[in-house]
Design a protein around this motif. Structure first.
Motif, PDB file in Angstrom:
ATOM      1  N   GLU A  81      40.958  35.694  41.396  1.00  0.00           N
ATOM      2  CA  GLU A  81      40.192  34.873  41.090  1.00  0.00           C
ATOM      3  C   GLU A  81      40.949  33.836  40.367  1.00  0.00           C
ATOM      4  O   GLU A  81      40.949  34.003  38.715  1.00  0.00           O
ATOM      5  N   PRO A  82      41.398  32.306  40.255  1.00  0.00           N
ATOM      6  CA  PRO A  82      42.237  31.627  39.618  1.00  0.00           C
ATOM      7  C   PRO A  82      41.760  31.197  38.792  1.00  0.00           C
ATOM      8  O   PRO A  82      41.844  30.840  37.974  1.00  0.00           O
ATOM      9  N   ASP A  83      40.384  30.726  38.287  1.00  0.00           N
ATOM     10  CA  ASP A  83      39.175  30.197  37.724  1.00  0.00           C
ATOM     11  C   ASP A  83      38.811  30.895  36.588  1.00  0.00           C
ATOM     12  O   ASP A  83      38.598  30.753  35.479  1.00  0.00           O
ATOM     13  N   PHE A  87      40.669  39.782  38.540  1.00  0.00           N
ATOM     14  CA  PHE A  87      40.127  40.214  40.274  1.00  0.00           C
ATOM     15  C   PHE A  87      38.280  40.380  39.694  1.00  0.00           C
ATOM     16  O   PHE A  87      38.283  40.843  39.073  1.00  0.00           O
ATOM     17  N   PRO A  88      37.835  40.486  40.574  1.00  0.00           N
ATOM     18  CA  PRO A  88      36.283  39.992  41.130  1.00  0.00           C
ATOM     19  C   PRO A  88      35.327  41.248  40.542  1.00  0.00           C
ATOM     20  O   PRO A  88      35.484  42.961  40.997  1.00  0.00           O
ATOM     21  N   SER A  89      34.574  41.074  39.398  1.00  0.00           N
ATOM     22  CA  SER A  89      33.908  42.148  39.470  1.00  0.00           C
ATOM     23  C   SER A  89      34.442  43.633  38.791  1.00  0.00           C
ATOM     24  O   SER A  89      33.826  44.175  38.424  1.00  0.00           O
ATOM     25  N   GLY A 115      52.668  32.647  36.157  1.00  0.00           N
ATOM     26  CA  GLY A 115      51.395  32.004  36.663  1.00  0.00           C
ATOM     27  C   GLY A 115      50.251  32.348  36.733  1.00  0.00           C
ATOM     28  O   GLY A 115      49.877  32.234  35.867  1.00  0.00           O
ATOM     29  N   GLN A 116      50.040  33.544  37.642  1.00  0.00           N
ATOM     30  CA  GLN A 116      48.939  34.310  37.349  1.00  0.00           C
ATOM     31  C   GLN A 116      48.881  34.952  36.054  1.00  0.00           C
ATOM     32  O   GLN A 116      47.636  35.061  35.425  1.00  0.00           O
ATOM     33  N   ASP A 118      50.307  34.249  32.996  1.00  0.00           N
ATOM     34  CA  ASP A 118      50.001  33.944  32.089  1.00  0.00           C
ATOM     35  C   ASP A 118      48.481  32.788  32.314  1.00  0.00           C
ATOM     36  O   ASP A 118      47.672  32.817  31.134  1.00  0.00           O
ATOM     37  N   ASN A 119      48.175  33.013  33.063  1.00  0.00           N
ATOM     38  CA  ASN A 119      46.777  32.127  33.180  1.00  0.00           C
ATOM     39  C   ASN A 119      45.663  33.363  32.993  1.00  0.00           C
ATOM     40  O   ASN A 119      44.412  32.453  32.314  1.00  0.00           O
ATOM     41  N   THR A 120      45.951  34.218  33.402  1.00  0.00           N
ATOM     42  CA  THR A 120      44.297  35.461  32.535  1.00  0.00           C
ATOM     43  C   THR A 120      45.015  35.292  31.248  1.00  0.00           C
ATOM     44  O   THR A 120      43.952  35.354  30.558  1.00  0.00           O
ATOM     45  N   PHE A 121      46.048  35.079  30.606  1.00  0.00           N
ATOM     46  CA  PHE A 121      46.004  35.336  29.500  1.00  0.00           C
ATOM     47  C   PHE A 121      45.817  34.018  28.393  1.00  0.00           C
ATOM     48  O   PHE A 121      45.194  34.686  27.926  1.00  0.00           O
ATOM     49  N   GLU A 122      45.551  33.455  29.074  1.00  0.00           N
ATOM     50  CA  GLU A 122      44.944  31.705  28.345  1.00  0.00           C
ATOM     51  C   GLU A 122      43.949  31.553  28.286  1.00  0.00           C
ATOM     52  O   GLU A 122      43.289  31.510  27.953  1.00  0.00           O
TER      53      GLU A 122
END
Length: 656
Positions: A81-83, A87-89, A115-116, A118-122
């Motif tokens: 889930e990018p938003d 990963f869900p739940s 990219g995913q 880094d997305n989680t990291f930020e």
């Protein structure tokens, strides 16, 4: 002609039958079509004779292993889930899944998912109240009262650092490790890291993680002595703690009296002990550490270990049990460090064990959509079915990653059929046409002339039956993709049940097989949370199933079914066995929704469980395949309390 080429000839001849045509025009069309197919077959056979390697060829095996891992990794990342950047739940499971994706990228050279990471990291490095990403409040920098959860995230960021060289990931791992060190305590049991902030339990997972983490930090921080000393101290304490029993297996933890508590030997505890020792051995080259690692490994695959008929088996894999969301990922953690063991020791026994897991997973624990289940031997039961979700996907992916040889083959070819699990409800008036696509991907440095041969059940038609595509890969970091449209025609008298459509894809000695599992159904009747549900589940979103025949959606999650009623349907209804705080919406196109059922009370005890009938007639749509689909979405009426709609059984009826 060598035996492999002969097999290819027989195989291809069976899959592309030549059909006679009647009439002059039909005869000319059939003749030209026959020439086209014959040309493709000639190309296939020439390619096979020229470059098809034998079954023992490392290149063929390695290329196939890369392709399998890529297909499975892509399925896993479809659940990301990018938003919310997870990963869900599940908080710690998300860390392990992301680390597994990092393993995949490091092993194969594929860098599409940086990219995913880094997305989680930020997005997720801040503080969060309970219930947003974890049941616990998150304290910032991926730390919480669950000390082992914090350690999982530290290892994930060390993997990101190895992939990118970006110092921010290494710095975060150091920050987390300093937090964890605050829970190292010699006043109880002589040492060890506490499992939680309340300091109630000292266990194997937290301390196996600590040894691995501190050794990894030492091996990446030039001139370090402090982390190495902490790792040595922790290893010595762990060896003398009593958690390793007389058989060389790691029990879950210690009693209040600091003795082995005799609890379950979970595979991830055994794997972490192996992985911890391996990383510390790399730091020290102490032969006694490697000897201990080998002892732990041999115990794991020994007669009293963690293996049944050669396959890694968790206790909860038994047919009268269901692994919870934690247990679903344990075996993958074991395989991550088993891969390290095989790579480090070059012991053929360890490599063979790894290969056997990967082959069993791919051959008997995989569905047509490329989803991998929790039982790697493929067993299932009605009461406790084999579960397929993103956690089981991440776990089994670790075995497939380990099966990729090093150095990695540069060339690979993979394929999937989409949709992989279509549902057809045939109309009485004639064949149902189902649009499909054959999707291919490749790595390497030379153009590939790809041939695909499609096979459908007897009496069905698929067009084209043979087709070509040219792919121009440019290395391994970004696999190139191609897509070929297909049309599948299912006769009105097709029998109910599952039918396979296969695609054999080949190019320059590379070969891959894709399949679709087509469900023909004249009725809709299934339990949720089972494999029977899968073909109808159009969008699972963030819903969950605990493996006991239910599916639920809490908070902002939902799940959606698609019912492709036949084109001659005029009236239909569905009956849901449902409870909790549900909202049910219907749609003709999957985009515009009407609420058809809603619970207006806060019900958290299941007391409103009942069969609810819904008239679907107003929502019969117009599908591209000629069907009249209806979409049914279930969500949460009160997203704030975590008791969203829960469905147990679905039955839909065509009234006329």
């Amino acid at each position: 002609m060598n035996p492999n080429t002969q097999t290819s000839l027989t195989f291809l001849s069976r899959k592309v039958p030549m059909k006679a045509a009647t009439g002059v025009a039909a005869g000319r069309a059939g003749f030209l079509a026959g020439l086209a197919v014959a040309a493709l077959l000639a190309f296939a056979l020439a390619s096979s004779a020229r470059a098809m390697p034998g079954p023992a060829s490392p290149r063929a095996d390695g290329s196939t292993a890369v392709a399998r891992a890529r297909v499975v990794a892509d399925v896993l990342m479809s659940s990301y889930e990018p938003d919310k950047a997870w990963f869900p739940s599940s908080w710690w499971n998300s860390a392990v899944a992301l680390q597994t994706v990092g393993d995949y990228m490091q092993r194969t050279g594929d860098r599409r998912y940086l990219g995913q990471l880094d997305n989680t990291f930020e997005k997720d490095k801040g503080a969060f109240p309970p219930g947003v990403l974890s049941g616990d409040p998150l304290l910032g920098n991926f730390t919480s009262r669950a000390i082992d959860d914090s350690e999982w995230w530290a290892l994930t960021w060390l993997q990101a650092y190895d992939l990118t060289g970006n110092r921010k990931y290494l710095d975060m791992a150091v920050t987390i490790a300093n937090f964890v060190y605050g829970y190292w305590d010699t006043s109880t049991c002589g040492g060890g890291v506490w499992w939680n902030a309340e300091r109630t339990y000292k266990n194997a997972v937290t301390n196996g993680l600590w040894i691995r983490l501190t050794a990894e930090l030492h091996n990446r921080l030039q001139g370090d002595r402090e982390w190495l000393e902490r790792s040595r101290t922790a290893w010595a304490w762990f060896q003398s703690s009593g958690m390793i029993n007389a058989q060389g297996l790691v029990n879950d933890g210690l009693t209040d009296a600091c003795t082995n508590n005799g609890q379950t030997v979970w595979s991830y505890n055994q794997g972490l002990a192996i992985g911890a020792g391996l990383e510390l051995w790399r730091a020290t080259r102490d032969p006694s550490i490697l000897a201990t690692v080998r002892h732990l490994a041999d115990a794991a695959i020994g007669a009293d270990g963690l293996v049944a008929d050669g396959i890694l088996t968790e206790r909860c894999d038994a047919l009268d049990q269901t692994c919870d969301d934690n247990g679903k990922q344990f075996k993958g953690i074991f395989m991550r460090y088993w891969t390290d063991l095989a790579d480090t020791t070059h012991d053929r026994r360890y490599a063979d064990f790894l290969d056997r897991q990967a082959e069993s997973i791919w051959n008997v624990d995989r569905d047509a959509a490329g989803r991998l289940g929790t039982r790697w031997a493929g067993a299932t039961s009605d009461a406790h079915p084999n579960v397929f979700d993103w956690r089981t996907q991440a776990s089994a992916l670790s075995a497939l990653i380990g099966d990729v040889p090093t150095p990695m083959p540069q060339e690979s070819l993979a394929a999937t059929l989409s949709p992989a699990q279509p549902v057809v409800m045939p109309a009485a008036s004639g064949p149902s046409a189902i649009p499909m696509a054959l999707k291919t991907s490749a790595t390497g440095y030379l153009p590939l002339h790809v041939l695909a041969v499609i096979d459908a059940p007897v009496g069905w038609d698929v067009s084209p039956r043979a087709t070509q595509l040219r792919l121009r890969p440019h290395g391994t970091a970004l696999p190139v993709d191609g897509s070929m449209p297909l049309t599948l025609r299912v006769p009105s008298l097709a029998t109910d049940g599952h039918h396979k459509v296969t695609a054999d894809v080949m190019a320059a000695g590379l070969r891959f097989n894709a399949e679709a599992d087509v469900l023909v159904a004249h009725a809709i009747d299934f339990d949720t949370g089972t494999t029977d549900e899968n073909p109808w589940l159009w969008d699972p979103d963030g819903s969950q199933s605990n493996g006991v025949q239910n599916r639920f959606a809490d908070g902002n999650a939902h799940f959606t079914y698609r019912f492709p009623f036949p084109s001659d349907t005029t009236t239909a209804q569905v009956t849901l066995t449902i409870d909790a705080e549900y909202v049910v919406q219907a749609s003709a196109d999957g985009q515009h929704w009407t609420t058809v059922l809603q619970e207006d009370q806060r019900v958290t005890d299941g007391s409103n469980k009942a069969d609810q009938a819904i008239d679907l007639t107003p929502y019969l749509g117009a599908g591209s395949d000629g069907s009249k689909p209806v979409y049914l979405k279930v969500s949460d009426a009160f997203p704030d309390d975590g008791w969203g709609g829960r469905v147990y059984h679905v039955r839909a009826d065509i009234i006329e």
